[in-house]
Design a protein around this motif. Structure first.
Motif, PDB file in Angstrom:
ATOM      1  N   LEU A  27       0.145  -0.314   3.995  1.00  0.00           N
ATOM      2  CA  LEU A  27      -1.094   0.432   3.836  1.00  0.00           C
ATOM      3  C   LEU A  27      -1.314   0.760   2.373  1.00  0.00           C
ATOM      4  O   LEU A  27      -0.431   1.300   1.695  1.00  0.00           O
ATOM      5  CB  LEU A  27      -1.037   1.722   4.662  1.00  0.00           C
ATOM      6  CG  LEU A  27      -2.253   2.643   4.564  1.00  0.00           C
ATOM      7  CD1 LEU A  27      -3.508   1.951   5.097  1.00  0.00           C
ATOM      8  CD2 LEU A  27      -1.989   3.948   5.300  1.00  0.00           C
ATOM      9  N   CYS A  28      -2.513   0.440   1.888  1.00  0.00           N
ATOM     10  CA  CYS A  28      -2.883   0.759   0.512  1.00  0.00           C
ATOM     11  C   CYS A  28      -4.387   0.949   0.450  1.00  0.00           C
ATOM     12  O   CYS A  28      -5.091   0.826   1.460  1.00  0.00           O
ATOM     13  CB  CYS A  28      -2.455  -0.353  -0.444  1.00  0.00           C
ATOM     14  SG  CYS A  28      -3.293  -1.932  -0.161  1.00  0.00           S
ATOM     15  N   VAL A  29      -4.905   1.260  -0.717  1.00  0.00           N
ATOM     16  CA  VAL A  29      -6.336   1.295  -0.969  1.00  0.00           C
ATOM     17  C   VAL A  29      -6.612   0.454  -2.218  1.00  0.00           C
ATOM     18  O   VAL A  29      -5.696   0.130  -2.970  1.00  0.00           O
ATOM     19  CB  VAL A  29      -6.870   2.729  -1.157  1.00  0.00           C
ATOM     20  CG1 VAL A  29      -6.697   3.533   0.120  1.00  0.00           C
ATOM     21  CG2 VAL A  29      -6.201   3.431  -2.329  1.00  0.00           C
ATOM     22  N   ALA A  30      -7.888   0.097  -2.415  1.00  0.00           N
ATOM     23  CA  ALA A  30      -8.325  -0.659  -3.598  1.00  0.00           C
ATOM     24  C   ALA A  30      -7.550  -1.966  -3.763  1.00  0.00           C
ATOM     25  O   ALA A  30      -7.206  -2.358  -4.877  1.00  0.00           O
ATOM     26  CB  ALA A  30      -8.200   0.206  -4.858  1.00  0.00           C
ATOM     27  N   LEU A  31      -7.327  -2.646  -2.665  1.00  0.00           N
ATOM     28  CA  LEU A  31      -6.502  -3.846  -2.691  1.00  0.00           C
ATOM     29  C   LEU A  31      -7.117  -4.951  -3.540  1.00  0.00           C
ATOM     30  O   LEU A  31      -6.458  -5.512  -4.420  1.00  0.00           O
ATOM     31  CB  LEU A  31      -6.272  -4.339  -1.260  1.00  0.00           C
ATOM     32  CG  LEU A  31      -5.406  -5.590  -1.074  1.00  0.00           C
ATOM     33  CD1 LEU A  31      -4.034  -5.396  -1.696  1.00  0.00           C
ATOM     34  CD2 LEU A  31      -5.287  -5.939   0.395  1.00  0.00           C
ATOM     35  N   GLY A  32      -8.372  -5.264  -3.302  1.00  0.00           N
ATOM     36  CA  GLY A  32      -9.003  -6.346  -4.032  1.00  0.00           C
ATOM     37  C   GLY A  32      -9.205  -6.044  -5.500  1.00  0.00           C
ATOM     38  O   GLY A  32      -9.078  -6.916  -6.357  1.00  0.00           O
ATOM     39  N   ALA A  33      -9.505  -4.795  -5.822  1.00  0.00           N
ATOM     40  CA  ALA A  33      -9.825  -4.424  -7.199  1.00  0.00           C
ATOM     41  C   ALA A  33      -8.587  -4.256  -8.071  1.00  0.00           C
ATOM     42  O   ALA A  33      -8.619  -4.530  -9.269  1.00  0.00           O
ATOM     43  CB  ALA A  33     -10.626  -3.122  -7.209  1.00  0.00           C
ATOM     44  N   THR A  34      -7.484  -3.791  -7.480  1.00  0.00           N
ATOM     45  CA  THR A  34      -6.323  -3.412  -8.289  1.00  0.00           C
ATOM     46  C   THR A  34      -5.021  -4.046  -7.846  1.00  0.00           C
ATOM     47  O   THR A  34      -4.004  -3.896  -8.527  1.00  0.00           O
ATOM     48  CB  THR A  34      -6.118  -1.882  -8.247  1.00  0.00           C
ATOM     49  OG1 THR A  34      -5.740  -1.513  -6.909  1.00  0.00           O
ATOM     50  CG2 THR A  34      -7.377  -1.137  -8.643  1.00  0.00           C
ATOM     51  N   GLY A  35      -5.015  -4.702  -6.683  1.00  0.00           N
ATOM     52  CA  GLY A  35      -3.764  -5.147  -6.095  1.00  0.00           C
ATOM     53  C   GLY A  35      -3.147  -4.121  -5.173  1.00  0.00           C
ATOM     54  O   GLY A  35      -2.093  -4.361  -4.583  1.00  0.00           O
ATOM     55  N   GLY A  36      -3.802  -2.952  -5.048  1.00  0.00           N
ATOM     56  CA  GLY A  36      -3.357  -1.928  -4.126  1.00  0.00           C
ATOM     57  C   GLY A  36      -2.858  -0.682  -4.818  1.00  0.00           C
ATOM     58  O   GLY A  36      -2.129  -0.745  -5.803  1.00  0.00           O
ATOM     59  N   LEU A  37      -3.298   0.478  -4.303  1.00  0.00           N
ATOM     60  CA  LEU A  37      -2.891   1.781  -4.814  1.00  0.00           C
ATOM     61  C   LEU A  37      -2.474   2.672  -3.648  1.00  0.00           C
ATOM     62  O   LEU A  37      -2.703   2.349  -2.481  1.00  0.00           O
ATOM     63  CB  LEU A  37      -4.021   2.437  -5.603  1.00  0.00           C
ATOM     64  CG  LEU A  37      -4.536   1.689  -6.845  1.00  0.00           C
ATOM     65  CD1 LEU A  37      -5.716   2.433  -7.459  1.00  0.00           C
ATOM     66  CD2 LEU A  37      -3.422   1.488  -7.868  1.00  0.00           C
ATOM     67  N   THR A  38      -1.899   3.817  -3.963  1.00  0.00           N
ATOM     68  CA  THR A  38      -1.380   4.748  -2.960  1.00  0.00           C
ATOM     69  C   THR A  38      -2.484   5.238  -2.029  1.00  0.00           C
ATOM     70  O   THR A  38      -3.514   5.732  -2.482  1.00  0.00           O
ATOM     71  CB  THR A  38      -0.746   5.965  -3.662  1.00  0.00           C
ATOM     72  OG1 THR A  38       0.215   5.510  -4.614  1.00  0.00           O
ATOM     73  CG2 THR A  38      -0.072   6.886  -2.655  1.00  0.00           C
ATOM     74  N   PRO A  39      -2.286   5.158  -0.720  1.00  0.00           N
ATOM     75  CA  PRO A  39      -3.254   5.702   0.243  1.00  0.00           C
ATOM     76  C   PRO A  39      -3.101   7.216   0.354  1.00  0.00           C
ATOM     77  O   PRO A  39      -2.055   7.773   0.010  1.00  0.00           O
ATOM     78  CB  PRO A  39      -2.871   5.016   1.551  1.00  0.00           C
ATOM     79  CG  PRO A  39      -1.383   4.801   1.418  1.00  0.00           C
ATOM     80  CD  PRO A  39      -1.139   4.508  -0.037  1.00  0.00           C
ATOM     81  N   SER A  40      -4.134   7.855   0.882  1.00  0.00           N
ATOM     82  CA  SER A  40      -4.080   9.308   1.081  1.00  0.00           C
ATOM     83  C   SER A  40      -3.164   9.655   2.248  1.00  0.00           C
ATOM     84  O   SER A  40      -2.858   8.826   3.111  1.00  0.00           O
ATOM     85  CB  SER A  40      -5.478   9.856   1.360  1.00  0.00           C
ATOM     86  OG  SER A  40      -5.911   9.456   2.650  1.00  0.00           O
ATOM     87  N   VAL A  41      -2.743  10.916   2.272  1.00  0.00           N
ATOM     88  CA  VAL A  41      -1.919  11.405   3.376  1.00  0.00           C
ATOM     89  C   VAL A  41      -2.669  11.269   4.697  1.00  0.00           C
ATOM     90  O   VAL A  41      -2.097  10.865   5.715  1.00  0.00           O
ATOM     91  CB  VAL A  41      -1.503  12.863   3.117  1.00  0.00           C
ATOM     92  CG1 VAL A  41      -0.948  13.508   4.384  1.00  0.00           C
ATOM     93  CG2 VAL A  41      -0.471  12.926   2.002  1.00  0.00           C
ATOM     94  N   GLY A  42      -3.958  11.600   4.698  1.00  0.00           N
ATOM     95  CA  GLY A  42      -4.745  11.478   5.925  1.00  0.00           C
ATOM     96  C   GLY A  42      -4.809  10.055   6.422  1.00  0.00           C
ATOM     97  O   GLY A  42      -4.746   9.804   7.640  1.00  0.00           O
ATOM     98  N   LEU A  43      -4.918   9.102   5.502  1.00  0.00           N
ATOM     99  CA  LEU A  43      -4.977   7.696   5.891  1.00  0.00           C
ATOM    100  C   LEU A  43      -3.632   7.230   6.454  1.00  0.00           C
ATOM    101  O   LEU A  43      -3.583   6.488   7.452  1.00  0.00           O
ATOM    102  CB  LEU A  43      -5.390   6.845   4.697  1.00  0.00           C
ATOM    103  CG  LEU A  43      -5.648   5.365   4.936  1.00  0.00           C
ATOM    104  CD1 LEU A  43      -6.633   5.137   6.072  1.00  0.00           C
ATOM    105  CD2 LEU A  43      -6.153   4.705   3.652  1.00  0.00           C
TER     106      LEU A  43
END
Length: 246
Positions: A27-43
């Motif tokens: 699980l990550c966020v901003a996958l396409g733009a950055t290669g992936g960053l830390t997801p939120s606790v809620g996510l």
């Protein structure tokens, strides 16, 4: 049977992965733009509730760019490891390098200690994956030995190549050197069609994003119809079939 991990960015992606038979998700966020960053606790919490067979593994990466982190950035990641596990993550995907091109061993050890302690408090074993910072290293066999010594579960790697299909020879070498002491997970530019060749290299698991883009329903005042990355069900289905083939 080779384990398959799908990189997802939301609970809908986690559900698709589970419904199509994937073993776990990263699980990550901003996958396409950055290669992936830390997801939120809620996510993390929402995706953990999906209950995949091997759970949700949260990527811990505070920014794009270099994998050489300041003391402050390292402290943030250690806190994020604890938070992700408290939110239900079954594993964390972490890493950091030194400026001279080796695993940042003190940082890798601190991440591992934080994960294990959080896992003990939660009453479960936590998997530790060293992410594709590994592919930036000039001596990956030495790095593998370092991570084995630190008790990491696996490394995510393309064999140092731009994509898994280009790194098959290096992946075979890593598998041979690992000799069952640490899992080798092939990821990076991997399509369902390329999974059989990756499996033939002897890797323990395969990883791919299976993402596509759709237009959002922004509408007037809603931010417009910017493209949004989502998990593509057909790609996940094809990847699972390739990874789980006899």
């Amino acid at each position: 049977m080779t384990t398959i991990e799908i990189a997802v960015q939301d609970a809908a992606g986690a559900r698709i992965a589970r419904q199509e038979g994937a073993d776990r998700v990263e699980l990550c966020v901003a996958l396409g733009a950055t290669g992936g960053l830390t997801p939120s606790v809620g996510l993390v919490r929402a995706c953990a509730a999906v209950e995949l067979p091997l759970g949700v593994h949260a990527l811990i990466r505070p920014r794009a760019g270099s994998f050489v982190f300041t003391d402050e950035e390292q402290a943030v990641q250690i806190d994020d490891v604890r938070a992700a596990i408290e939110a239900g993550a079954a594993g964390v995907v972490v890493g950091g390098l030194t400026a001279d091109g080796t695993v940042d061993e003190p940082f890798a050890a601190a991440l591992a200690d934080a994960a294990r302690q959080a896992g003990e408090r939660a009453g479960r074993r936590i998997d530790l994956t060293f992410h594709r910072a590994f592919d930036m290293l000039p001596d990956r066999l030495a790095a593998l030995d370092t991570l084995i010594g630190l008790g990491y579960t696996r490394v995510l790697t393309s064999g140092g190549a731009p994509s898994v299909p280009e790194g098959l020879a290096a992946l075979r070498e890593l598998v041979a050197h690992a000799a069952g002491r640490i899992q080798i997970q092939a990821g990076g530019g991997l399509s369902p069609a390329a999974i059989p060749a990756a499996r033939a290299a002897g890797v323990d698991a395969v990883h791919l994003s299976a993402k596509t883009t759709v237009l959002s329903e922004g509408g007037p005042g809603g931010g417009g119809a910017a493209p949004v990355e989502v998990t593509d069900r057909a790609t996940v289905r094809a990847a699972v079939a390739a990874a789980h083939a006899a």
